[in-house]
Motif scaffolding. Structure first.
Motif, mmCIF file in Angstrom:
data_model
loop_
_atom_site.group_PDB
_atom_site.id
_atom_site.type_symbol
_atom_site.label_atom_id
_atom_site.label_comp_id
_atom_site.label_asym_id
_atom_site.label_seq_id
_atom_site.Cartn_x
_atom_site.Cartn_y
_atom_site.Cartn_z
ATOM 1 N N LYS A 19 0.829 -1.205 0.000
ATOM 2 C CA LYS A 19 0.000 0.000 0.000
ATOM 3 C C LYS A 19 0.865 1.257 0.000
ATOM 4 N N GLU A 23 0.566 4.237 -2.655
ATOM 5 C CA GLU A 23 0.381 5.612 -2.192
ATOM 6 C C GLU A 23 1.490 6.509 -2.710
ATOM 7 N N HIS A 24 2.734 6.011 -2.721
ATOM 8 C CA HIS A 24 3.864 6.767 -3.255
ATOM 9 C C HIS A 24 3.651 7.092 -4.737
ATOM 10 N N SER A 28 -5.112 5.871 -6.154
ATOM 11 C CA SER A 28 -6.065 5.438 -5.138
ATOM 12 C C SER A 28 -6.393 3.972 -5.366
#
Length: 84
Positions: A19, A23-24, A28
């Protein structure tokens, strides 16, 4: 943007790592906790053929687990998948 689904649980370090990479990348994703959502683990196993978390899907493509996701990143293949 592609639809990204991550089957995970709260305590898994590999789930957190996968995750973090997503996210990096600024994408989404939908997260399905296989311990909290009734039937989610069975659905994950049916879709992926695997019993461990995380299991990651980009659209309908099963990309695998955390190590598989990072391998795609190292090979330069993740960004094209995330671009749709």
């Amino acid at each position: 943007m592609p639809k990204i689904t991550v089957y995970s649980n709260r305590w898994c370090p590999y789930c957190r790592r996968a995750k973090m990479l997503l996210e990096h990348k600024g994408v989404s994703f939908d997260e399905i906790d296989v311990e909290a959502v009734t039937g989610a683990r069975q659905e994950m196993i049916r879709l992926s053929g695997r019993t461990s978390v995380p299991q990651i899907f980009i659209n309908t493509l099963h990309v695998g687990g955390c190590d598989d996701l990072y391998a795609l990143e190292q090979q330069g293949k993740l960004d094209p998948l995330l671009a749709g």
